[in-house]
Write a protein that holds these residues in place. Sequence first.
Motif, PDB file in Angstrom:
ATOM      1  N   LEU A   1       0.844  -1.196   0.000  1.00  0.00           N
ATOM      2  CA  LEU A   1       0.000   0.000   0.000  1.00  0.00           C
ATOM      3  C   LEU A   1       0.879   1.246   0.000  1.00  0.00           C
ATOM      4  O   LEU A   1       0.657   2.190  -0.742  1.00  0.00           O
ATOM      5  CB  LEU A   1      -0.907  -0.005   1.226  1.00  0.00           C
ATOM      6  N   ARG A   2       1.886   1.202   0.842  1.00  0.00           N
ATOM      7  CA  ARG A   2       2.751   2.365   0.976  1.00  0.00           C
ATOM      8  C   ARG A   2       3.639   2.570  -0.263  1.00  0.00           C
ATOM      9  O   ARG A   2       3.766   3.656  -0.781  1.00  0.00           O
ATOM     10  CB  ARG A   2       3.621   2.174   2.217  1.00  0.00           C
ATOM     11  N   THR A   3       4.219   1.508  -0.745  1.00  0.00           N
ATOM     12  CA  THR A   3       5.171   1.651  -1.851  1.00  0.00           C
ATOM     13  C   THR A   3       4.508   1.613  -3.221  1.00  0.00           C
ATOM     14  O   THR A   3       5.158   1.874  -4.224  1.00  0.00           O
ATOM     15  CB  THR A   3       6.219   0.531  -1.819  1.00  0.00           C
ATOM     16  N   GLN A   4       3.259   1.250  -3.268  1.00  0.00           N
ATOM     17  CA  GLN A   4       2.545   1.131  -4.528  1.00  0.00           C
ATOM     18  C   GLN A   4       3.143   0.042  -5.421  1.00  0.00           C
ATOM     19  O   GLN A   4       3.170   0.157  -6.632  1.00  0.00           O
ATOM     20  CB  GLN A   4       2.556   2.462  -5.284  1.00  0.00           C
ATOM     21  N   GLN A   5       3.704  -0.950  -4.773  1.00  0.00           N
ATOM     22  CA  GLN A   5       4.211  -2.088  -5.541  1.00  0.00           C
ATOM     23  C   GLN A   5       3.705  -3.359  -4.881  1.00  0.00           C
ATOM     24  O   GLN A   5       3.990  -3.606  -3.713  1.00  0.00           O
ATOM     25  CB  GLN A   5       5.728  -2.151  -5.486  1.00  0.00           C
ATOM     26  N   SER A   6       3.013  -4.171  -5.649  1.00  0.00           N
ATOM     27  CA  SER A   6       2.455  -5.377  -5.034  1.00  0.00           C
ATOM     28  C   SER A   6       3.421  -6.540  -5.089  1.00  0.00           C
ATOM     29  O   SER A   6       3.210  -7.567  -4.442  1.00  0.00           O
ATOM     30  CB  SER A   6       1.169  -5.773  -5.749  1.00  0.00           C
ATOM     31  N   MET A   7       4.470  -6.412  -5.871  1.00  0.00           N
ATOM     32  CA  MET A   7       5.421  -7.519  -6.059  1.00  0.00           C
ATOM     33  C   MET A   7       4.722  -8.766  -6.591  1.00  0.00           C
ATOM     34  O   MET A   7       5.103  -9.889  -6.276  1.00  0.00           O
ATOM     35  CB  MET A   7       6.144  -7.848  -4.742  1.00  0.00           C
ATOM     36  N   THR A   8       3.696  -8.542  -7.361  1.00  0.00           N
ATOM     37  CA  THR A   8       3.019  -9.664  -8.024  1.00  0.00           C
ATOM     38  C   THR A   8       2.917  -9.375  -9.510  1.00  0.00           C
ATOM     39  O   THR A   8       2.861  -8.227  -9.930  1.00  0.00           O
ATOM     40  CB  THR A   8       1.593  -9.874  -7.485  1.00  0.00           C
ATOM     41  N   ILE A   9       2.898 -10.440 -10.278  1.00  0.00           N
ATOM     42  CA  ILE A   9       2.748 -10.340 -11.732  1.00  0.00           C
ATOM     43  C   ILE A   9       1.564 -11.220 -12.120  1.00  0.00           C
ATOM     44  O   ILE A   9       1.517 -12.390 -11.745  1.00  0.00           O
ATOM     45  CB  ILE A   9       4.012 -10.856 -12.456  1.00  0.00           C
TER      46      ILE A   9
END
Lengths: 372, 372
Positions: B60-68
């Motif tokens: 949420l904070r980094t705006q990166q879900s680390m999912t593809i």
Amino acid sequence: MAKGRVKLKDVAAAAGVHASTVSRALDPKTRHLITDSLAERITRIASELQYRPNSIASSLRTQQSMTIGVLVPDITNMIFPPILRGIEDTLAQQGYVPIIANTDSDPVKERTLMDIMRARGVDGLILASAQRQDAAIVQAMEDGIPVVTVNRMIDDERVSYVINNETGGLALAVDHIVELGHRTVAHLAGPQRLSTGLFRYYGFCRAAKKHRLRKWRDLIGFAGAFNEESGREGCLELLDRGIPFTALITANDRLAIGALQALSIRGIKVPEEVSVTGYNDMPFADMTTPPLTTVRIQTYEAGRRAAEIILERLGAERGTLPAVHEVLEVEMVPRQTTGPVPATINETIFGPRGDTPSAGRSADIAASETDR
Amino acid sequence: MAKGRVKLKDVAAAAGVHASTVSRALDPKTRHLITDSLAERITRIASELQYRPNSIASSLRTQQSMTIGVLVPDITNMIFPPILRGIEDTLAQQGYVPIIANTDSDPVKERTLMDIMRARGVDGLILASAQRQDAAIVQAMEDGIPVVTVNRMIDDERVSYVINNETGGLALAVDHIVELGHRTVAHLAGPQRLSTGLFRYYGFCRAAKKHRLRKWRDLIGFAGAFNEESGREGCLELLDRGIPFTALITANDRLAIGALQALSIRGIKVPEEVSVTGYNDMPFADMTTPPLTTVRIQTYEAGRRAAEIILERLGAERGTLPAVHEVLEVEMVPRQTTGPVPATINETIFGPRGDTPSAGRSADIAASETDR
DNA sequence: GCCGCTTATGCAATCGTTTGCATATCGGTG
DNA sequence: CACCGATATGCAAACGATTGCATAAGCGGC
């Protein structure tokens, strides 16, 4: 992650209301709190703006990720994809998504993956990769996260599972072979650290006893893994024992395929000289030469039920529901690798070969024992 | 989702520092900001408390879900699992996780799934399900989310892809057949809405022209789908045209298996009367009867490259990198469904049967045309 | 016309991490 | 010894949606 996505606030601004109102209007469970006309207007504006709720933010707040971790040994092993479809299709009905990973049957990797999944906040775990002794699974269960194993089970009966009727299925295979007149039948068992390997072995022993098969105790071999290579080696080792048999029940289709290869190498005709059965009826089991007689297990259905069970547990309070133990029925699929017992047994095909300097000793000992 | 998980604050309290300090100490990229001794102590305490960062909060904070997001037509189709493994293994190296879903080749379902994935904040999309005309993919790309297609490509060259050399591979198959002396060879093409079907068809045409094959234009059939049923029907229809051929090049192993079945139904011997080739060398292609001659594509490697390409694009600024177009080399795998051209052709096996009242008309027309 | 009750909406805190900025601490220097 | 700069830590505001509680509006009854 997309950049300037429209969020709740944007919709709220466009509708001239507060974000919380939009949130309520869009959630079916709270929609009744909002005046119908307003709710409709909000819904319309939201779809006009192409609003898509940010499920990460939602997850953080609600403490529900709406994801289920799913571990399989290896997705390229064809019995798993249908299980996964069963899981995915069922979870989708409730808005859940599976996160799939392969353990390669490595307990360390399994544990690591479970950690990763839990860090990602999965709401539950479906495990197709379980070994009978699996500390990581017990741990997860004790930590209060819903767990169900599928296709296999672990020794701790506190964890839910969906499996197939392994002992029953193996008995079906033995019955089929006995009906064809066979009396001396060998069993190539699977890894005993897996419940499938163990139960099919039990099934063989029980059925062998029931039918009073000849020398069956001396005709059991154990494969280290459920693959073709172990099937070849295991079959060769059984042949080398020097105890003639007319049928070979294997614990798995891939073992059976390996056995077929071994038999072919030794110039032994299937099913004329030796009948062979597999287990699972995996895709393409009917494409072997000859087409494989096997026992069909339920895969899609197993996945479906496992997903249902997990879903049930999510709502319930931690540990409030008792473990579910579900056993699916299996079905005999006679094809061409089994046939009537040969009139005379060609003894020369049994016993060690010069070119395969393997387990000859155990064969000598075993051969001296009597039928029991 | 686990209940009383230990969080950053708990570790901070235990260490007597502020949460932000713990955050920095635990992140390799910011660890240098913290005194070594303190960082070590924090690391120790964190692992003692079994701290696992909440990746949802982080996302949420980094705006990166680390999912593809990864879309495949159907995971039970065996060429996809190895692609998925290539993707998963590669993504894992960078801490990314694939979220896999099946489209069942349904464009509506594909679009829905892409929406779901985007709502879940996937950082990129790998699509094995692409059709040549695929508005949803173009849309996603224009919205600025990294996309790469694998195994197939779409007509819009702005999107990156990793595919196999289809035209070259089909040419390999034709060359092989020609070397065996065949001159009249048929082609059962795949769906032309898929790049694989189209390019293999191109490959056939080009190779047929090069080798000046006989009547090849009249010996092309189109399958509606890449499956056994279409293979059977397509092969039957080709046979019914009444134009004798000695070899059949199919666009896919499953079509080839269907063709083998059709040939067997008609009592036509493979490879004595007609040679057959497949495409893909999918698992178990060597288990058909006879074992299938085919062209081996790269699956795991394709997945691996696709994942690498997506990963590259994640760091880069939106649309800053040009599209990558990668074509993997393929390999001829001669097995037993191909053999030397028969000395005399048994004409009676060609032409419509009474029991299959299908496309006889086109056969008449086609038969009247000359070789070109 | 006022009271009280219901219903509809707004307010603000919260979920757990990250990160720009402020502040404290330390060592060194003139 | 005062001051400066660098370095180490703390503070607080985000990220976007949800939800208990407060408040406003509406309405019926007496």
